[in-house]
Design an enzyme around this catalytic site. Structure first.
Site, PDB file in Angstrom:
ATOM      1  N   GLU A 123      41.402 -36.224  49.573  1.00  0.00           N
ATOM      2  CA  GLU A 123      41.644 -37.231  50.609  1.00  0.00           C
ATOM      3  C   GLU A 123      40.339 -37.531  51.332  1.00  0.00           C
ATOM      4  O   GLU A 123      39.332 -36.835  51.150  1.00  0.00           O
ATOM      5  CB  GLU A 123      42.728 -36.748  51.581  1.00  0.00           C
ATOM      6  CG  GLU A 123      44.091 -36.589  50.901  1.00  0.00           C
ATOM      7  CD  GLU A 123      45.204 -36.240  51.874  1.00  0.00           C
ATOM      8  OE1 GLU A 123      44.898 -35.902  53.034  1.00  0.00           O
ATOM      9  OE2 GLU A 123      46.373 -36.291  51.468  1.00  0.00           O
ATOM     10  N   HIS A 245      46.192 -43.596  62.183  1.00  0.00           N
ATOM     11  CA  HIS A 245      46.179 -43.611  60.725  1.00  0.00           C
ATOM     12  C   HIS A 245      45.882 -45.033  60.288  1.00  0.00           C
ATOM     13  O   HIS A 245      46.488 -45.982  60.776  1.00  0.00           O
ATOM     14  CB  HIS A 245      47.509 -43.142  60.146  1.00  0.00           C
ATOM     15  CG  HIS A 245      47.408 -42.764  58.700  1.00  0.00           C
ATOM     16  ND1 HIS A 245      47.253 -43.700  57.701  1.00  0.00           N
ATOM     17  CD2 HIS A 245      47.395 -41.556  58.088  1.00  0.00           C
ATOM     18  CE1 HIS A 245      47.165 -43.073  56.542  1.00  0.00           C
ATOM     19  NE2 HIS A 245      47.249 -41.776  56.747  1.00  0.00           N
ATOM     20  N   ARG A 291      39.139 -41.114  58.735  1.00  0.00           N
ATOM     21  CA  ARG A 291      40.170 -42.027  59.242  1.00  0.00           C
ATOM     22  C   ARG A 291      39.695 -42.900  60.398  1.00  0.00           C
ATOM     23  O   ARG A 291      40.079 -44.064  60.483  1.00  0.00           O
ATOM     24  CB  ARG A 291      41.401 -41.216  59.678  1.00  0.00           C
ATOM     25  CG  ARG A 291      42.150 -40.643  58.508  1.00  0.00           C
ATOM     26  CD  ARG A 291      43.288 -39.767  58.958  1.00  0.00           C
ATOM     27  NE  ARG A 291      44.037 -39.319  57.788  1.00  0.00           N
ATOM     28  CZ  ARG A 291      45.072 -38.500  57.847  1.00  0.00           C
ATOM     29  NH1 ARG A 291      45.481 -38.031  59.009  1.00  0.00           N
ATOM     30  NH2 ARG A 291      45.708 -38.138  56.754  1.00  0.00           N
ATOM     31  N   HIS A 352      48.792 -41.799  65.066  1.00  0.00           N
ATOM     32  CA  HIS A 352      49.241 -40.855  64.047  1.00  0.00           C
ATOM     33  C   HIS A 352      49.184 -39.397  64.476  1.00  0.00           C
ATOM     34  O   HIS A 352      50.099 -38.641  64.181  1.00  0.00           O
ATOM     35  CB  HIS A 352      48.367 -41.056  62.802  1.00  0.00           C
ATOM     36  CG  HIS A 352      48.743 -40.202  61.636  1.00  0.00           C
ATOM     37  ND1 HIS A 352      49.995 -40.245  61.060  1.00  0.00           N
ATOM     38  CD2 HIS A 352      48.036 -39.280  60.930  1.00  0.00           C
ATOM     39  CE1 HIS A 352      50.040 -39.391  60.045  1.00  0.00           C
ATOM     40  NE2 HIS A 352      48.868 -38.788  59.959  1.00  0.00           N
ATOM     41  N   ARG A 387      40.609 -35.494  63.411  1.00  0.00           N
ATOM     42  CA  ARG A 387      41.187 -34.531  62.461  1.00  0.00           C
ATOM     43  C   ARG A 387      40.873 -34.927  61.027  1.00  0.00           C
ATOM     44  O   ARG A 387      41.093 -36.069  60.623  1.00  0.00           O
ATOM     45  CB  ARG A 387      42.707 -34.471  62.643  1.00  0.00           C
ATOM     46  CG  ARG A 387      43.401 -33.574  61.631  1.00  0.00           C
ATOM     47  CD  ARG A 387      44.895 -33.518  61.893  1.00  0.00           C
ATOM     48  NE  ARG A 387      45.572 -34.756  61.563  1.00  0.00           N
ATOM     49  CZ  ARG A 387      46.169 -35.005  60.389  1.00  0.00           C
ATOM     50  NH1 ARG A 387      46.133 -34.108  59.423  1.00  0.00           N
ATOM     51  NH2 ARG A 387      46.793 -36.146  60.186  1.00  0.00           N
TER      52      ARG A 387
END
Length: 535
Positions: A123, A245, A291, A352, A387
């Site tokens: 990811e 997100h 992100r 998110h 994060r």
């Protein structure tokens, strides 16, 4: 809700060894680990499966093969966290991650396999394939496994439809010391506020995504644990860092449906409505940038072009590949008339993950003895200013283990007598429309003024509106019987205040906090710590 009973004698407290508020991965892991020799209550405000953990699609990050290393995972986490990650917390989580996944395997979680080994995906922000997953529904698989185990465990009692009202601390009972000895919770079935008593309480209530108009979070994400801990006297840290997100499905009938980051990890491309790929203009890592970078790029392009959404295209992958890797995303999009094997997916950013929270140490301990915070409710220092994908579920398990070890070694505490909830001076509310109106107003101005891009003026406007709402809600709370809607709104407005105050205190742009007034990075990365008036 059933009619409120007439003035019945107050029920005596329900007494346990440990109270756990929240039934996500953090809470259930802690309950199962404690249940061998502790009597545990798990208090959850809706059905046990309705938290954020069950919605997690991507997976769980851990170093699992010889081509990877703890140092690489730590470095990836620190880079994504914009230099603000606490190194001790990061190392602690990364080094304990494989053991946490091994525990889930012993519990029976059916992780995806390939050639007899765990299948690892990649990811955004990760330098290697290290995401252990169950197709594209990891959270749901983990949660259903742990819920089944918890329901079969005699020492665990589940209290569904029970909403945390407030924590009970000894200083409020007139004692010289201060420790947490229990809590009040609203039984939504009867309307009664019940007293729970225990020498140890764990807050695992998740984040606060519902403070924003658009969120990937379930309706339960109203910051209850963060707000209750603050009211009790705990410090909070890094509340300005709300992760948006980048890719929430944009569709009128698709509330909060997330398009996993793994879609970009497997080659998904972000496109403008005319088909132009735009990430090359924003970051050399393209769609696999962290992100915060991707969310800001989408926000920029939407505002610049006046678009309602952008598009994520994975249609160049074979249909069989998509069905194997993203069966739930494929099925949900198809229900809505979008065939992801043939056409791009409309997406928008959405709130998110709450990177900040109740300040907690490597044992999950807060400022108040007897009170712990783990998972998204806590700020362990792992996530810093942003994060890293798939670090959240493993954080839940690592700190559940650390907290339960600390509780097992805790000294016995003297018994105290807890008072019943006093509702002798309140009445039933006559105008509940006030709650829904205030909730809607809060979420809209937080989205407009405290979203992906911030300015001093926007934050001032938000602070002014929050002050007005707090006055109204305090009056409502003081005069009327509590309801779940009122409790959630009270918590959300408090959390919104903490987010705004934290954002106003940070005079730089770092990670998820991007300010037009302070576009540069300060030379030293420092956390934002707020202390309550009674700290």
């Amino acid at each position: 809700m059933n009619p409120r009973p007439a003035h019945l004698p107050a029920r005596p407290p329900l007494v346990f060894d440990v109270l756990i508020v929240g039934s996500g991965l953090a809470g259930l892991s802690a309950a199962l680990l404690l249940s061998t020799d502790k009597k545990v209550a798990v208090i959850t405000k809706r059905a046990v499966m309705e938290g954020s953990s069950g919605w997690a699609q991507g997976g769980i990050a851990a170093v699992w093969n010889k081509d990877d290393s703890f140092e690489a995972h730590i470095q990836d986490t620190q880079i994504a966290g914009a230099g603000l990650c606490d190194l001790d917390a990061t190392r602690f989580v990364v080094e304990n991650a494989p053991k946490a996944i091994a525990w889930l395997q012993t519990m029976g979680v059916p992780f995806s396999q390939e050639d007899g080994h765990l299948h690892l995906t990649r990811e955004g922000g990760h330098s290697a394939r290290r995401i252990v997953h169950v197709t594209d529904a990891t959270g749901a698989a983990v949660q259903s496994t742990l819920i089944d185990a918890a329901k079969k465990t005699p020492n665990i009692t589940l209290f569904e439809q029970h909403t945390l009202v407030d924590l009970i601390t000894t200083d409020k009972l007139g004692q010289a010391d201060k420790r947490c000895v229990g809590l009040y919770a609203l039984d939504s079935g009867t309307g009664e506020v019940i007293t729970f008593q225990a020498p140890q309480t764990i807050l695992a209530t998740g984040g606060a995504g519902k403070v924003y108009l658009y969120t990937t979070n379930p309706d339960t994400a109203t910051g209850d644990g963060i707000a209750a801990a603050w009211r009790a006297g705990c410090r909070v840290q890094n509340m300005e860092f709300i992760q948006f997100h980048p890719t929430c499905l944009y569709h009128p009938h698709a509330k909060s449906f997330l398009i996993s980051e793994a879609v970009r990890g497997e080659g998904g491309r972000l496109l403008l409505p005319d088909g132009t790929r735009f990430m090359p203009n924003h970051d050399p890592r393209l769609e696999l940038a962290p992100r915060d970078v991707v969310a800001r790029a989408i926000d920029f392009e939407m505002k610049k072009g006046g678009f309602d959404c952008v598009y994520l295209d994975i249609s160049h992958q074979p249909k069989n590949f998509l069905l194997e890797h993203f069966p739930n995303i494929y099925a949900r999009c198809l229900e809505l008339g979008i065939d992801i094997a043939k056409q791009p997916i409309p997406v928008v950013p959405a709130a998110h993950y709450t990177c900040g929270g109740v300040l907690a140490d490597l044992h999950g301990r807060t400022d108040i003895p007897g009170l712990y915070a783990i998972g998204e409710t806590a700020c362990s220092g792992l996530h810093g200013a942003n994060r890293l994908a798939s670090n959240s579920l493993v954080e839940c398990m690592v700190f559940a283990q650390a907290t339960t070890t600390d509780i097992a070694q805790a000294a016995a505490q003297p018994a105290v007598t807890l008072p019943a909830w006093d509702e002798s001076r309140v009445i039933d509310a006559d105008e509940t429309v006030v709650i829904s109106h205030n909730w809607d107003e809060l979420r809209r101005f937080m989205w407009d003024y405290v979203g992906i891009v911030r300015t001093n003026k926007r934050l001032e406007r938000a602070a002014h509106r929050i002050a007005l709402l707090q006055g109204e809600i305090h009056e409502f709370y003081s005069h009327f019987h509590v309801t779940r809607d009122l409790l959630e709104l009270r918590n959300l407005v408090l959390v919104a205040d903490l987010i705004v105050k934290s954002a106003q205190a940070r005079h730089e742009s770092r990670g998820l906090h991007f300010s037009r007034d302070y576009p540069d990075l300060l030379p030293e990365a420092l956390p934002t710590v707020l202390s309550p008036p009674n700290h």
